[in-house]
Design an enzyme around this catalytic site. Structure first.
Site, PDB file in Angstrom:
ATOM      1  N   SER A 182       3.921  -2.170 -13.479  1.00  0.00           N
ATOM      2  CA  SER A 182       4.589  -0.898 -13.216  1.00  0.00           C
ATOM      3  C   SER A 182       5.754  -0.680 -14.181  1.00  0.00           C
ATOM      4  O   SER A 182       5.579  -0.773 -15.399  1.00  0.00           O
ATOM      5  CB  SER A 182       5.047  -0.899 -11.753  1.00  0.00           C
ATOM      6  OG  SER A 182       5.476   0.340 -11.344  1.00  0.00           O
ATOM      7  N   ARG A 195      12.250   5.043   0.373  1.00  0.00           N
ATOM      8  CA  ARG A 195      11.353   3.900   0.369  1.00  0.00           C
ATOM      9  C   ARG A 195      10.045   4.214   1.089  1.00  0.00           C
ATOM     10  O   ARG A 195       8.965   3.819   0.653  1.00  0.00           O
ATOM     11  CB  ARG A 195      12.043   2.703   1.035  1.00  0.00           C
ATOM     12  CG  ARG A 195      11.202   1.455   1.066  1.00  0.00           C
ATOM     13  CD  ARG A 195      10.814   1.008  -0.317  1.00  0.00           C
ATOM     14  NE  ARG A 195      10.159  -0.294  -0.311  1.00  0.00           N
ATOM     15  CZ  ARG A 195       9.694  -0.891  -1.393  1.00  0.00           C
ATOM     16  NH1 ARG A 195       9.806  -0.285  -2.570  1.00  0.00           N
ATOM     17  NH2 ARG A 195       9.130  -2.057  -1.325  1.00  0.00           N
ATOM     18  N   ASP A 211      -5.352   2.481  -7.788  1.00  0.00           N
ATOM     19  CA  ASP A 211      -3.954   2.809  -8.092  1.00  0.00           C
ATOM     20  C   ASP A 211      -3.884   4.270  -8.542  1.00  0.00           C
ATOM     21  O   ASP A 211      -4.335   4.612  -9.626  1.00  0.00           O
ATOM     22  CB  ASP A 211      -3.451   1.878  -9.200  1.00  0.00           C
ATOM     23  CG  ASP A 211      -1.977   2.083  -9.520  1.00  0.00           C
ATOM     24  OD1 ASP A 211      -1.380   3.044  -8.991  1.00  0.00           O
ATOM     25  OD2 ASP A 211      -1.432   1.284 -10.298  1.00  0.00           O
ATOM     26  N   HIS A 230      -1.412   0.805  -6.055  1.00  0.00           N
ATOM     27  CA  HIS A 230      -0.467   0.352  -7.075  1.00  0.00           C
ATOM     28  C   HIS A 230       0.039  -1.062  -6.781  1.00  0.00           C
ATOM     29  O   HIS A 230       0.295  -1.842  -7.691  1.00  0.00           O
ATOM     30  CB  HIS A 230       0.707   1.337  -7.130  1.00  0.00           C
ATOM     31  CG  HIS A 230       1.656   1.095  -8.257  1.00  0.00           C
ATOM     32  ND1 HIS A 230       1.237   0.963  -9.569  1.00  0.00           N
ATOM     33  CD2 HIS A 230       3.000   0.947  -8.289  1.00  0.00           C
ATOM     34  CE1 HIS A 230       2.293   0.755 -10.350  1.00  0.00           C
ATOM     35  NE2 HIS A 230       3.365   0.727  -9.598  1.00  0.00           N
ATOM     36  N   ASP A 231       0.158  -1.388  -5.508  1.00  0.00           N
ATOM     37  CA  ASP A 231       0.638  -2.722  -5.111  1.00  0.00           C
ATOM     38  C   ASP A 231      -0.310  -3.849  -5.513  1.00  0.00           C
ATOM     39  O   ASP A 231       0.047  -5.027  -5.395  1.00  0.00           O
ATOM     40  CB  ASP A 231       0.862  -2.778  -3.593  1.00  0.00           C
ATOM     41  CG  ASP A 231       2.293  -2.404  -3.221  1.00  0.00           C
ATOM     42  OD1 ASP A 231       3.126  -2.271  -4.125  1.00  0.00           O
ATOM     43  OD2 ASP A 231       2.559  -2.251  -2.014  1.00  0.00           O
TER      44      ASP A 231
END
Lengths: 379, 204
Positions: free
Chosen positions: A154, A224, A319, A352-353
């Site tokens: 990222s 968040r 992602d 994405h994680d």
């Protein structure tokens, strides 16, 4: 091969830099500290060093745990350690908290020696280029003339790429994982909503909340929660939570009912308890500003003309925040410049994680590429 | 000798040797469906090419990285949109043509991205294949190792078919090598050759 052991007990180191750092914005920071950790041993010719750059909410604690806090395990512990893909028996691995961070490096919550108060809103807007500059000084301090590899996922991947542009002769390999050559408008939009959540929290006090003894928890928490949604995938959320209700019944209230609500609020609360709101703003801005093609009229091929490093580019199928298409743009410009590049598009359900997950094929790709790097340096 | 010894590979894969003969030192090469990267490695060792492969299989991506071959994961049936026009001296499709769904589009893409194209494929007109068919069975051989129900091959053709295709699509064949095993076949190639390699460019 299964992941091997942990690097074990690690400790934070600090380096102070007294040479003023001129930021891309023109602002000058006369003095700053970087918090970092190292794992493994630097070899005799100092050729086996790997710099791991962290993403938005990461820090220098990449692997291992602390003697006085054994539950605090590094954020990439499944990747970095003895016998792991980034093998600390072979490489000297450095994790550094980005300047502007909130885990030990000088940042908005640090005390400004000129005023005796936290920097707060007066801390300079940091860019990826500024980070690379500050990391290069740390490399000088550690006596590393050339990194075997600079890598990250990222925002960390953006720093790794920038290394090959700012210091082409000081990095042999770049591993850009779940990265992008710049953020899309949609991506900037997500960041702006997150920033607005913080900026509009009455406890933010224009960034100087420290002196009021409050924390803009509500804003940080919302930021968040929003971010977290974008790091997951629709499938991953459906698998993990579906439409499950905590009590099994509709409550006809606005309390937490669905499991996903419970999870997101928990993540938001956990994050807001330790992360600095100003750092969050800085990190998202650094993401928004990263665009090496900008000074070449948007031509990424020209931006990469300076690069000399070999590249491994990795993306993940689910992602959508940093989609495979964005990684392919990077690959295309590397090809244009006839740089050595390999590109793996990993099938993964974690969005994405995924770059943080221990997935067999992903780790095989990383391990194999790092074996190749190891064969080039005397270990 | 290692599995990647150039001499051993040339013996095991005569089409590799034929392709290498056409490629000048230091050329840039894109190998579509590059498998484990053997051909690119062979061309790097024997011709010092600047090479990249395109491959879809996860396992082959890892093997290519292990073989120190540049590889880009992608599906050839989605075209070559990630590659610039005329950006390679040679675009190679080795023993893959018959497994491509959009054959015609890919041949055009090969000639967009490469100055020249090279394809190799098993000749379905080879006499042993014809005998199999005459006997009433789909051929299974070294070149065509699959059963009808598990084969990835969807577009098998004969030399004659391929040349007709080129002729109709403004593809100019520059050179052709036909082989059976290690031996080059000059006489009745469409009948006696088991594998063919063609070099071509955009025709007028």
């Amino acid at each position: 091969m299964s992941a091997s052991g942990s690097i074990g007990i690690v400790s934070v180191q600090r380096a102070t830099f007294d040479t003023p750092l001129i930021f891309r914005s023109g602002t000058v920071l006369p003095r700053y500290e970087l918090a970092y950790e190292t794992y493994g041993t630097l070899n005799a010719d100092r050729s086996n060093a790997i710099l791991v750059c962290h993403a938005l909410s990461g820090n220098h604690h990449v692997a291992g745990f602390y003697a006085d806090d054994p539950k605090n395990i590094g954020w990439w512990d499944n990747m970095v350690g003895p016998g792991k893909p980034i093998d600390t028996d072979r490489f000297f691995v450095i994790g550094v908290n980005s300047l502007g961070g909130c885990h030990g490096s000088t940042g908005p919550s640090s005390i400004d020696p000129l005023t005796g108060k936290p920097y707060g809103a007066s801390f300079p807007v940091v860019t990826v280029e500024d980070w690379v500059e500050s990391q290069a000084r740390l490399a000088d301090l550690l006596g590393i003339k050339k990194f075997a590899a600079v890598m990250g996922g990222s925002l960390g991947g953006m720093q790794a790429m920038q290394w090959s542009l700012s210091y082409p002769d000081q990095v042999s390999h770049v591993l850009a994982i779940a990265a992008a050559p710049h953020l899309t408008a949609e991506n900037i939009a997500f960041n702006d909503v997150a920033r607005n959540a913080i900026l509009s929290d009455p406890d933010f006090h224009g960034g100087n909340f420290y002196q009021y003894g409050v924390v803009p928890t509500r804003g940080l928490r919302l930021a968040r929660m929003l971010g977290h949604i974008t790091y997951l995938s629709d499938d991953a959320m459906a698998d993990k939570f579906g439409r499950s209700l905590r009590t099994g019944e509709l409550g006809f209230t606005y309390d937490i009912e669905f499991e996903i609500e419970s999870y997101l609020r928990y993540q938001g609360d956990k994050f807001a308890a330790y992360f600095d709101a100003n750092t969050y703003l800085l990190m998202t801005k650094a993401l928004d500003y990263f665009d090496p093609a900008r000074e070449f009229n948007g031509n990424l091929d020209k931006a990469f003309a300076a690069a000399r490093a070999d590249y491994l580019v990795v993306s993940f199928t689910t992602d959508w925040r940093f989609s495979p298409g964005r990684s392919r743009e990077i690959v295309q410009s590397l090809l244009h410049n006839r740089l050595n590049v390999s590109y793996a598009e990993i099938s993964s359900t974690h969005g994405h994680d995924s770059f943080l997950m221990q997935q067999e094929h992903y780790h095989d790709v990383m391990r194999t590429y790092l074996d190749r790097i190891a064969s080039e340096v005397s270990v | 000798m290692s599995a990647h010894d150039p001499a051993e590979l040339a013996a095991a894969r005569p089409d590799f040797a034929a392709i290498a003969e056409w490629i000048p030192q230091g050329a840039s090469v894109l190998d579509l469906g590059c498998g484990d990267g053997s051909l690119l490695r062979f061309l790097r060792d024997t011709r010092k090419v600047r090479g990249y492969g395109v491959e879809i299989s996860d396992a082959n991506i890892v093997t290519c990285i292990r073989n120190n071959v540049n590889v880009v994961q992608g599906d050839l049936d989605s075209g070559l949109s990630g590659f610039e026009s005329q950006s390679f001296d040679y675009v190679i499709l080795s023993q893959t043509l018959q497994a491509i769904r959009h054959t015609e589009a890919l041949v055009q893409e090969i000639l967009r991205v490469g100055r020249e194209g090279i394809v190799s494929f098993p000749n379905f007109g080879y006499w042993k294949n014809r005998v199999n068919i005459l006997r009433g069975n789909m051929p299974v051989s070294r070149e065509l190792p699959y059963q009808w129900y598990d084969t990835p091959n969807v577009h098998l053709c004969t030399l004659h078919d391929f040349e007709t295709f080129c002729n109709n699509r403004h593809v100019a064949v520059l050179d052709r090598r036909v082989m059976t095993g290690k031996n080059e076949v000059k006489l009745l190639p469409n009948l006696l050759g088991s594998t063919a390699v063609y070099r071509f460019q955009r025709g007028i």
